[in-house]
Enzyme design. Structure first.
Site, PDB file in Angstrom:
ATOM      1  N   GLU A 212       0.174 -34.430  26.702  1.00  0.00           N
ATOM      2  CA  GLU A 212       0.182 -33.185  25.928  1.00  0.00           C
ATOM      3  C   GLU A 212      -0.576 -33.350  24.611  1.00  0.00           C
ATOM      4  OE1 GLU A 212       4.187 -31.672  25.531  1.00  0.00           O
ATOM      5  OE2 GLU A 212       4.019 -30.762  27.515  1.00  0.00           O
ATOM      6  N   GLU A 281       4.595 -30.883  34.775  1.00  0.00           N
ATOM      7  CA  GLU A 281       6.003 -30.794  34.347  1.00  0.00           C
ATOM      8  C   GLU A 281       6.518 -29.387  34.596  1.00  0.00           C
ATOM      9  OE1 GLU A 281       6.929 -32.171  30.370  1.00  0.00           O
ATOM     10  OE2 GLU A 281       5.570 -33.884  30.566  1.00  0.00           O
TER      11      GLU A 281
HETATM   12  C1  GAL Z   1       7.154 -32.135  27.272  1.00  0.00           C
HETATM   13  C2  GAL Z   1       6.821 -33.610  27.230  1.00  0.00           C
HETATM   14  C3  GAL Z   1       7.895 -34.403  27.960  1.00  0.00           C
HETATM   15  C4  GAL Z   1       9.255 -33.994  27.459  1.00  0.00           C
HETATM   16  C5  GAL Z   1       9.428 -32.501  27.617  1.00  0.00           C
HETATM   17  C6  GAL Z   1      10.732 -31.975  27.109  1.00  0.00           C
HETATM   18  O1  GAL Z   1       6.414 -31.416  26.367  1.00  0.00           O
HETATM   19  O2  GAL Z   1       5.584 -33.858  27.830  1.00  0.00           O
HETATM   20  O3  GAL Z   1       7.681 -35.763  27.762  1.00  0.00           O
HETATM   21  O4  GAL Z   1       9.368 -34.369  26.135  1.00  0.00           O
HETATM   22  O5  GAL Z   1       8.455 -31.850  26.877  1.00  0.00           O
HETATM   23  O6  GAL Z   1      11.766 -32.542  27.796  1.00  0.00           O
END
Ligand code: GAL
Length: 876
Positions: A212, A281
């Site tokens: 990110e 994600e």
């Molecule tokens: C995303 C990040 C993950 C985790 C998630 C929230 O932005 O890439 O590593 O932190 O948020 O759980």
């Protein structure tokens, strides 16, 4: 076709071109049996060469493995958030849940605790983890980072990295880039040496560099952009034979694929037309912070989000998290991330299946897989079916057809016409038709059972506690560090402990007015975080805490001072180092001041710039009181707990025997205040009974989800239960050690087993319209397709009672069903007869099964809650 991106070397092909692997297999077929041994040898070489070359590629539709475009369903399981003994079971559950890929970050600070000293043992045995995935026949997406974020201490960076001269994290900075490249190379070399990349016949099909970075790159401007392009080039140069991705990085240079993270990703397009749409994600829930609520994401909405992404043409979805697990030890990021990283994931923190989330997604995956040939072959044709309704149709050249029918209206059901057929679409839902005709899945119709989990204490062993007082009286005299003024905490502790003592003396004149009945003076301490316990002359005078949103705070308390010298000891507590934010490595922790006493004769006395002494960590930590080897170093006192209750800064120890069976275990720490807990020297993590503050409401699955939407647990401690991995306990005499900061009642600590307590099923009878379509389309007897109530307890359990049953118009949800106006009197007896004593049972929803229709012309449902009881031996 060879694409000429700035650094592209991979061979890509369009859907009409034949991949190399297929060309070879055609040629293979032409080889006659009569070939000489030389040509057989050549063939062997060719195949071998091909295997070495093929690796993993991609095109605009999908990731291509062995010449095949694939729709890949992936799930995050972070290896140090469970134990190696749990990995196989977790991965098997993931496979059974319809996953193809396991995704994990690589946690630098776990692997290189001090420069050049590597740790790949135990929970950090990355090779074993990857090989376990391989053994299960699954793929791996390795997010090397090395920045992880992940609510992990310091975002995954080792704290020593902060002290490399001239370093600045995650920007165009030579010392940082050197260290990052060194660690990335270390991991890539390790994977290569074990033959773990797909290009070598291993399971790793994808890698990630950075994490990110886009939002930060925008803030940093040109140096950010330079660093990002360097990182991409550095990674690609490592020649892994598999693609690299950068998530949330719109500018990811070729051949790196930019990917999406979020609750939804259907609005996402990759930055080049020849890259596939990947969702690295898909947030299955959300993380928890101490003092916060528990976030739940309804599975209907998660499934809707995934179906929406796939119908748009997406071909890779990773659930973050699929198993969240536990932040053991001091690995939680922060500050204030809880020890539990459950995440409302399909597999719960303890490794048990969470229903209906797990089962409903499994059905979604099956439906998507049925569509795979059409999905990878074509782009969707999108047609409007109404104001808020659309169809997405994928037709392949070979005649395959798959359709997704969507209703984006969060409030109303929609009846749509598609291919001359009627379809009824619940609000905020997508129906999947792998043959463009029959609905095999709708995201809002949850057919699988719900299960409720319980923590059962069983035979309560009353623990015989002993205590050791973390004596604060002589602290200052033994201090090795003194300074004029206040020092930043992590600079001193280097994060070897959560705790740093700040100590000073205050001389109070006997002429002070407050000594003769005036108002007591007030101590005001400004802290950069994260928590503070103030001790005046050895007595706890107050505690103050920051929050994840604002770690800084001001402590204000009235203090008891006496004439002469007074000792002020401030115990500053770090609760996990930050894991996200621009240059979080430079954020301060600890008491930076000002510190002042107000209400003296002179008014205010500033203590900031007087002499302060420091003590890193606790005495008990220095003596390893948490470990079986260290406990003998002090005299423990038999605790008469009635007297000892609420005593701050106390170490507790007790021995216990492990409960029988193989259910996961948890410690109930609800009677304690705040501290850390260990079993047999293994750190279970930080505990804190901070009460959850938030807005807990009934929440509908329909409508856009955000983390504040579906909160639970208001008014209760955010985390009461702490996972104790089975492999950390032995049958007898386990050492349990607790360090309590503020005071608690250790007699309330108990060990429980986690198991399924009840299972529920809530299934609607067919709407007459749906029934007719089913009969029409399948041409079979209606009975075969009638919906059924399925109940299934965990292995080793059977159904011992029917807690609720109603064929009629019941309302409510699992755990609090209620009878409606319409209710069949036979409901209980039918379910009891079929289910009691069974591990699983099924009852078809038909009037004939319930001895008649309790309310004709009303659409009925069956709601059941059944009690599961263990059939194995009780505790020894
Ligand atoms: C995303 C990040 C993950 C985790 C998630 C929230 O932005 O890439 O590593 O932190 O948020 O759980």
């Amino acid at each position: 076709m060879k694409l000429k991106g700035p650094t592209t070397t991979w061979t890509l092909f369009s859907s009409t071109e034949i991949p190399l692997s297929l060309q070879i297999s055609k040629r293979e077929m032409e080889i006659k049996i009569s070939v000489s041994s030389i040509s057989l040898f050549l063939l062997f070489l060719m195949l071998h060469f091909h295997q070495m070359q093929c690796g993993v590629t991609y095109d605009r539709k999908a990731i291509i493995i062995n010449g095949q475009r694939r729709i890949l369903i992936s799930g995050s399981i972070h290896y140090p958030r469970s134990t190696p003994e749990m990995w196989e079971g977790l991965i098997k559950k993931a496979k059974d849940g319809g996953l193809d890929v396991i995704q994990t970050y690589v946690f630098w600070n776990g692997h290189e605790p001090s420069p050049g000293n590597y740790n790949f043992e135990g929970r950090y045995d990355l090779v074993r983890f990857v090989k376990t995935v391989q053994k299960a026949g699954m793929y791996v997406h390795l997010r090397v980072g090395p920045y992880a974020c992940a609510e992990w201490n310091f975002g995954g960076f080792p704290v020593w990295l902060k002290y490399v001269p001239g370093i600045s994290f995650r920007t165009d900075n030579e010392p940082f880039k050197m260290a990052m490249q060194g660690f990335t190379q270390k991991i890539v070399d390790l994977m290569k040496s074990e033959g773990l990349y797909e290009s070598q016949g291993g399971p790793i099909i994808l890698s990630q560099i950075e994490n990110e970075y886009g939002p930060l790159s925008n803030v940093l401007g040109p140096p950010g952009h330079a660093y990002m392009t360097w990182a991409a080039k550095m990674a690609v140069g490592m020649d892994t034979g598999v693609p690299w991705v950068m998530c949330k990085e719109d500018d990811a240079p070729d051949p790196v694929i930019n990917t999406c993270n979020g609750f939804y990703c259907d609005a996402f397009d990759p930055n080049k037309p020849y890259k596939p749409a990947m969702w690295t994600e898909a947030w299955s829930g959300w993380f928890t912070e101490f003092g916060g609520t528990i976030h739940k994401r309804p599975v209907q909405d998660l499934a809707f989000g995934v179906a929406r992404f796939i119908q748009k043409g997406g071909s890779f979805v990773n659930y973050y998290m699929y198993h969240g697990g536990t932040n053991f030890g001091r690995t939680a990021g922060g500050p204030f991330i809880t020890t539990s990283y459950d995440y409302d994931a399909p597999i719960d923190e303890y490794g048990l299946i969470r229903q209906p989330k797990y089962g409903h997604l499994k059905e979604l995956h099956r439906a998507i897989k049925l569509c795979e040939p059409a999905l990878v072959a074509a782009d969707p044709i999108v047609t409007s079916l109404g104001t808020y309704q659309q169809s997405h149709v994928f037709s392949s050249a070979s005649g395959g057809c798959a359709a997704f029918l969507a209703n984006y209206n969060p409030n109303d059901i929609a009846r749509v016409m598609f291919n001359n057929m009627h379809y009824s679409l619940p609000p905020w839902s997508i129906s999947i038709l792998p043959d463009c005709r029959n609905v095999v899945f709708n995201t809002a119709k949850v057919g699988v059972q719900t299960s409720q989990m319980q923590m059962s204490v069983g035979n309560v062993q009353s623990l015989s506690w002993e205590t050791y007082d973390e004596d604060v009286s002589a602290l200052e005299d033994n201090s090795m560090i003194t300074s004029v003024g206040l020092l930043e905490q992590v600079n001193i502790t280097r994060d070897t402990s959560d705790y740093l003592w700040y100590m000073t003396s205050v001389e109070i004149s006997s002429s002070e007015a407050f000594l003769r009945g005036g108002e007591r003076p007030t101590l005001i301490v400004q802290s950069a975080g994260h928590a503070l316990h103030v001790f005046i002359n050895g007595q706890l005078s107050g505690s103050t805490y920051g929050s994840r949103e604002d770690r800084r705070f001001v402590h204000t308390s009235k203090v008891n001072l006496r004439a002469g010298a007074n000792r002020i000891a401030l115990l500053s507590v770090a609760m996990g180092l930050p894991n996200v934010g621009a240059h979080f490595e430079s954020w301060s922790t600890g008491v930076l001041g000002p510190v002042a006493l107000h209400g003296l004769n002179e008014g205010k006395r500033d203590l900031t710039w007087q002499k302060w002494s420091y003590q890193v960590g606790l005495k008990g930590e220095a003596m390893n009181l948490e470990s079986p080897n260290g406990i003998a170093s002090v005299e423990w006192m038999q605790a008469s707990l009635a007297v000892q209750k609420q005593q701050p800064l106390t170490w507790y120890k007790a021995y216990f025997d492990a409960p029988g069976g193989d259910e996961p275990l948890a410690l109930d720490m609800g009677s304690m205040g705040k501290g850390q807990v260990w079993i047999n020297g293994q750190s279970i993590g930080r505990y804190w009974s901070a009460v959850a503050n938030g807005m807990c409401n009934e929440c509908s699955y329909a409508g856009t989800y955000r983390a504040p939407k579906c909160q639970t647990g208001c008014g209760q401690p955010t985390q009461r239960w702490y996972h104790v991995p089975r492999s950390w306990v032995q049958p007898n005499r386990n050492l349990l050690v607790v360090f309590e900061e503020i005071g608690g009642d250790a007699s309330g600590i108990s060990l429980a087993k986690r198991s399924v307590s009840t299972v529920c099923s809530d299934v609607s009878e067919w709407h007459p319209m749906i029934k007719n379509w089913h009969i029409e389309s399948y041409g079979k007897s209606e009975e075969i397709h009638r919906p059924k109530v399925h109940l299934r307890c965990a292995p080793g359990q059977s159904i011992s009672a029917i807690k609720f049953a109603s064929f009629g118009t019941p309302s409510g949800t699992c755990g609090n069903f209620q009878q409606g106006a319409c209710h069949s009197q036979n409901s209980y007896s039918v379910l009891e007869k079929r289910c009691i004593g069974q591990q699983r049972c099924a009852v078809t929803i038909a009037m004939s099964n319930f001895g008649g229709d309790p309310c004709p012309n009303v659409l009925k449902r069956v709601a059941v809650e059944a009690v599961c009881t263990s059939t194995t031996q009780p505790n020894p």
